[in-house]
Scaffold this active site. Sequence first.
Site, short mmCIF file in Angstrom:
data_model
loop_
_atom_site.label_atom_id
_atom_site.label_comp_id
_atom_site.label_asym_id
_atom_site.label_seq_id
_atom_site.Cartn_x
_atom_site.Cartn_y
_atom_site.Cartn_z
N CYS A 1 2.72 3.60 4.38
CA CYS A 1 2.11 2.20 4.52
C CYS A 1 1.40 2.60 3.44
CB CYS A 1 1.17 3.31 5.77
SG CYS A 1 0.54 4.21 6.05
N GLU B 1 3.74 -7.32 6.03
CA GLU B 1 4.23 -5.68 5.64
C GLU B 1 5.58 -5.63 5.80
OE1 GLU B 1 2.16 -1.54 6.55
OE2 GLU B 1 3.56 -2.42 7.87
#
Length: 1011
Positions: free
Chosen positions: A793, A889
């Site tokens: 992440c 993302e």
Amino acid sequence: MKALQGEIEQRGRRIFELVDKHPEPLFSKAGFYQRLMALSMRDERFKVQLFRFVDVLPSLRRSGEIVGHLNEYFSDDGFGPLVDAGVRLARIVPWVSGPILRWNVSGMARQFIAGKNPDDVIATLRKRRAQKIGFTVDLLGEAVVSEADAHEYAARYSDLLEKLARETKIWTDPLGKNSELFPVVNLSVKISALYSQMNPADPADAIAHLAPKLRVLLRRAREVGAFINFDMESYAHKNTTLELFKSIFAEAEFKDWPHAGIVIQAYLRDSEADLRDLIDWGRKRGTRFAVRLVKGAYWDYETTKSLQNGWDCPVYFQKPESDANFEMLTRVLLENESIVTAAFGSHNVRSIAHAQAFADELGIDASRFEFQLLYGMAGPIKRALVEMGYRVREYCPVGELLPGMAYLVRRLLENTSNEGFLRAKFAENVSANELLRDPRELIKPDGANPAPLASAVTMQDQDRKNYASLDSAPSDVYRNSPLVNFVYKDSQDKMRSALREVRKRFGEKYPLVIGGEKVWTDELTPSVNPSVPDEIVGYGSEAGIAEAERAVKAAREAFDKWSRTPVEERARLLERAADIMERRRYELSAVEVFEVGKPWNEADADIREAIDFCRFYAQQMRRLGRPKLTQRVPGEDSYHHYWPRGVAFVIAPWNFPMAILCGMASAGVVTGNTVIMKPSEQSIVCGAMLMQVFEEAGVPPGVLNFLSGHGSVIGAHLVDHKDVDLIAFTGSREVGLKIWESAGITRPGQRELKRVICEMGGKNAIIVDSDADVGEAIGYSIYSAFGFQGQKCSALSRLILLEENYDRVMERLIPAAASLRVGNPEESGIMVGPVIDEAAYRRILDYIEIGKSEATLAYQAKDLPPKGYFIPPTIFTDVKPNMRIAREEIFGPVLSVLKVRDLDEALEVANGTDYALTGGFISRSPDNIERVKAQLEAGNVYINRSCTGAIVGRHPFGGFKMSGSGTKAGGEDYLLNFLIPRVVTENTTRHGFAPEQTPEYRDEFLWPKPQ
Ligand SMILES: Cc1cc2nc3c(=O)[nH]c(=O)nc-3n(C[C@H](O)[C@H](O)[C@H](O)COP(=O)(O)OP(=O)(O)OC[C@H]3O[C@@H](n4cnc5c(N)ncnc54)[C@H](O)[C@@H]3O)c2cc1C
């Protein structure tokens, strides 16, 4: 030995006499840099600023920039009138000062660099020849980040070799004796310059790539009668360099060639073993070879790196230990003179005199070994040695100013080092007696550790034993578990064997664990190896609503007792779990390699993080767990303390399958909550392993329950459950926001307002400033973007380049990406493996298509493994901030590059997303660095390093905006999220009598009292 000491002193004094005949200050050229060096030796702060300025200077193009940096480095720090006046003057006339500064610093570099290019260096070598000094030539260059760089380097070495051979054809040996051992042309080669993907875990791969390039060079060297020396670099490359040397010179073509040499670094603790091994190898080979003995040039780097990673430090900690070891190795070398030719690479008169005296004692002629010294240093010592009839060779770096700066800084550090011989002799005039003392007498028995290491160890021990440092920040006292150092063959072997063992268990079935019982269900979920999807790593029993209900009931029932279990007992449970993971470390890493496609070092880092979470949270809970007095007032005790919240539901992702699951679950358990942990559907086996660890550690039934199953079924059910008091989630934004919303609804019968700890994604940016070191910027960016396939992440997905630097970065970024090793991470040294599953594979490919329609596809890897979910590392340019690939993302190896005008725009772009997780900045401008520290919107801001790889306690991790609820895993306030604060106040006066003593901490409020 006494007689030898006498001989050493006699020879040392003779060298000093000769040196003093031609006195020369430490820096042989007068003026600008002599003054700077004198100042550096007086003022450590100035030295740091000066060396940083020297480092950045060659990359500054305009006078204004040079003066700007000068200002940033040197104003306001009170470095004395000389510096202040210089800075003021530069501000007034930057167009004059800029070039003058550059010219002066270039002069400093030229003092240590023998020439810009091969043609240039010949003139220098000729001068040295007249002084009877030989040469070995080394090529300076920028960090090799790609195979294109490496090929260019190899070509430059070949070119250098040709030119030197041509120009020195008629040169003869200065001593005219034993000249067959010492060819005139001598080339020093740095192995890391010839292969960009060297990985300590995989020496075989490095050798396979290096050997073909080297064979070409060696063949030609042999033809022209030259000598090739392998320089030694950092410890990470040492074993590979030694292996390469031994394997290539054992090949039939080179077996009988004596003109090969290698370096041994005496500051390394294992240098004696390496040298003896080399000598044995040489005897078996049956042909002479050479060893250059040095102390070693990377002492600061090795100590820092080891301390950061918790590794045993490979270098000695005390300077006299390196000196004494140098002497011992000198003796080993000379005693084996029949097979190995010695070169002593030192400027230290004691080390040199010792070699002379010992060679004499053995009756070895002075023409059979040599002294090697660096170009631009210790001129009088070279002259003295020549006068004494010794063989002297100078190490001559060749190259441009830009790469030369790193070399220059190393030399400046060496010259100004407090510990160094040259400073002691030439700047501080230490007496000959002192300088010639036996180093063994100077070793302090108690000087084993550098200070930071020593203090970390003692504080941790203290903390564990008696709460002595309850008030110090835990991050100050916590010492992380060391990473496995794959430089050691033993570590590589253990990992390979663990991979073999885990493979044997493929297909095993893992139960749920509820209330301490193993629960099997009819449905089994397979967990596949993303590198080879037809391999099933294991099956997990799949929980449905019934099992979820059972788990809540078990957790609820266990809560009453567990919440009243003393903190110490809970902390010990975590520490036992950590110890078990430490014991099973390689096995657990191997499971990750197979189940989620993590490269070796990433898998190990994940297990290390899990271990750290356990130990760190145990330590913190001891601190938090004892009620603390709020204020000291007479007649009243008010203690602030914490209660657990209740039942915690932990939902973890697959990308850090042990660490994140363990971090959230262990935080829940140690704070006295009972926990239901749900691993990701893609990493069930890792989850099951963690459950096994806690069971072995003795977790009581119901305190930790293991429930694997579908998020949409059991996840949603438990989030909404009235008996779940806390949800700790790490995963996608989509799911995170749903949880956040659902948890806000109060259900009938619910006792507590649900607490949600929510960690979501990122769209992380690294900004590369116009003055950044391009090689470093590329190294950090490539690793951040493509390490573990971009599935962290924290991974870099937007590289923001200032337009001034854009072309220079792009020119090298794409070849660097093209050089990455993509493959099955079961193999050591792979950096880019597969993405987690087919869904991720398709989604990322879709994003790549979107990218192609929005921006320019600048690079996409080819030659991927035929099977498995491998996505080619991909780079898009001409990306604009509003494009989808710059906003959404992607969670894969896809990098968007954005070009911006200046830092204002860079920050606007970096901050212009929904996320704020990690962010990076690569720069050498102190002001810009300060600005970015203040303005970059990210939970974790990283300066001049990669933007991934947070370490527990050191880099508490977590973001804000749509990246998370602002919590920091591995930070000192993390556990508070699992706790309810409470204050208990007691009036302690009785009829006007108040006790005087009120302890700052008291025992926990526990009833019935623990026995
Ligand atoms: C011709 C030549 C070639 C070289 N090639 C290489 C090479 O390939 N690879 C390489 O790594 N080095 C190489 N070096 C060595 C290195 O660059 C330094 O020049 C050398 O270590 C300085 O040692 P000295 O004996 O001249 O000085 P000294 O002042 O006696 O020793 C300084 C050295 O002591 C060691 N030291 C300093 N502080 C400590 C401490 N606290 N504890 C333990 N040890 C300490 C360090 O190695 C330091 O460099 C080479 C040197 C020469 C002269």
